[in-house]
Design an enzyme around this catalytic site. Structure first.
Site, PDB file in Angstrom:
ATOM      1  N   SER A   1    -111.953  16.696   1.607  1.00 30.60           N
ATOM      2  CA  SER A   1    -110.774  16.742   0.759  1.00 30.60           C
ATOM      3  C   SER A   1    -111.190  16.888  -0.701  1.00 30.60           C
ATOM      4  CB  SER A   1    -109.945  15.462   0.938  1.00 30.60           C
ATOM      5  OG  SER A   1    -108.727  15.569   0.236  1.00 30.60           O
ATOM      6  N   ASP A   2    -110.284  17.427  -1.490  1.00 30.71           N
ATOM      7  CA  ASP A   2    -110.521  17.538  -2.926  1.00 30.71           C
ATOM      8  C   ASP A   2    -109.185  17.433  -3.646  1.00 30.71           C
ATOM      9  OD1 ASP A   2    -112.697  18.158  -4.970  1.00 30.71           O
ATOM     10  OD2 ASP A   2    -111.103  19.535  -5.563  1.00 30.71           O
ATOM     11  N   THR A   3    -109.190  16.776  -4.789  1.00 33.43           N
ATOM     12  CA  THR A   3    -107.985  16.625  -5.604  1.00 33.43           C
ATOM     13  C   THR A   3    -108.311  17.018  -7.036  1.00 33.43           C
ATOM     14  OG1 THR A   3    -107.157  14.846  -4.199  1.00 33.43           O
ATOM     15  CG2 THR A   3    -106.229  14.993  -6.414  1.00 33.43           C
TER      16      THR A   3
ATOM     17  N   ALA B   1    -106.363  19.277  -1.507  1.00 38.05           N
ATOM     18  CA  ALA B   1    -106.641  20.081  -0.320  1.00 38.05           C
ATOM     19  C   ALA B   1    -107.304  19.197   0.712  1.00 38.05           C
ATOM     20  CB  ALA B   1    -107.550  21.261  -0.672  1.00 38.05           C
TER      21      ALA B   1
END
Length: 190
Positions: A65-67, A102
């Site tokens: 995940s990435d923010t 994501a």
């Protein structure tokens, strides 16, 4: 399942929906590519993290995940220092920004990635409030220099979209992906 992140927030969110997992954080270069759109960036980061860890765990489902915080088409990463955090928070004061998260799942040759956009509006912040908030240390490891799940909650006037995505993992969408990969949610004792 393997979580390809050392984020305590992502661990807490997965536990909240009853997912059993182990942690094996990915160490990748998180530099945006020249001209890369923000959505493409967060999706690429989530997928690279998942694929990196999946190479070490070929028989497991891996979640990456990435923010990122987006303001005026610029990606605002984690602050380099307190002065950078102050500068970022001054930009966000009284304005609306976007938080993109994501999530990617990888298992064998199968992979899926999606992203969620949430609009966040800050109230007007005084210079003193910004300095006091930065002095707490909370902004140091947060994209956009704030944590909505912590003391930074009082900076936020409104959100439109997914609260959990702003924290770091869009739970509704993550649960749907986990179901596609047959990873159970709502397990007791997680």
């Amino acid at each position: 399942m393997i979580l390809a992140s050392s984020s305590p927030r992502r661990r807490e969110l997965l536990q909240q929906i009853g997912v059993r997992f182990e942690v094996d954080a990915a160490d990748i270069d998180e530099t945006p590519l020249a001209g890369e759109a923000a959505v493409a960036y967060v999706e690429r980061m989530a997928l690279e993290k998942a694929r990196t860890v999946a190479a070490r765990h070929p028989d497991e489902v891996v979640l990456g995940s990435d923010t990122s915080v987006i303001f005026q088409n610029a990606i605002l990463g984690k602050p380099e220092n307190d002065a950078d955090a102050v500068s970022t928070l001054k930009k966000l004061s009284g304005a609306t920004h976007q938080v993109l998260s994501a999530v990617a799942l990888v298992s064998g040759k199968q992979s899926r990635v999606l992203s969620v956009a949430t609009q966040v509006r800050f109230r007007e912040l005084s210079d003193d409030e910004i300095r006091r908030y930065v002095a707490t240390g909370e902004p140091a490891d947060k994209a956009g220099s704030y944590g909505i799940q912590g003391m930074g909650a009082i900076l936020v006037a409104a959100i439109e979209g997914s609260y959990s995505s702003v924290v770091g993992l869009p739970l509704t969408e993550t649960a749907a992906l986990l179901n596609e990969f047959e990873v159970p949610v709502w397990q007791a004792g997680c």
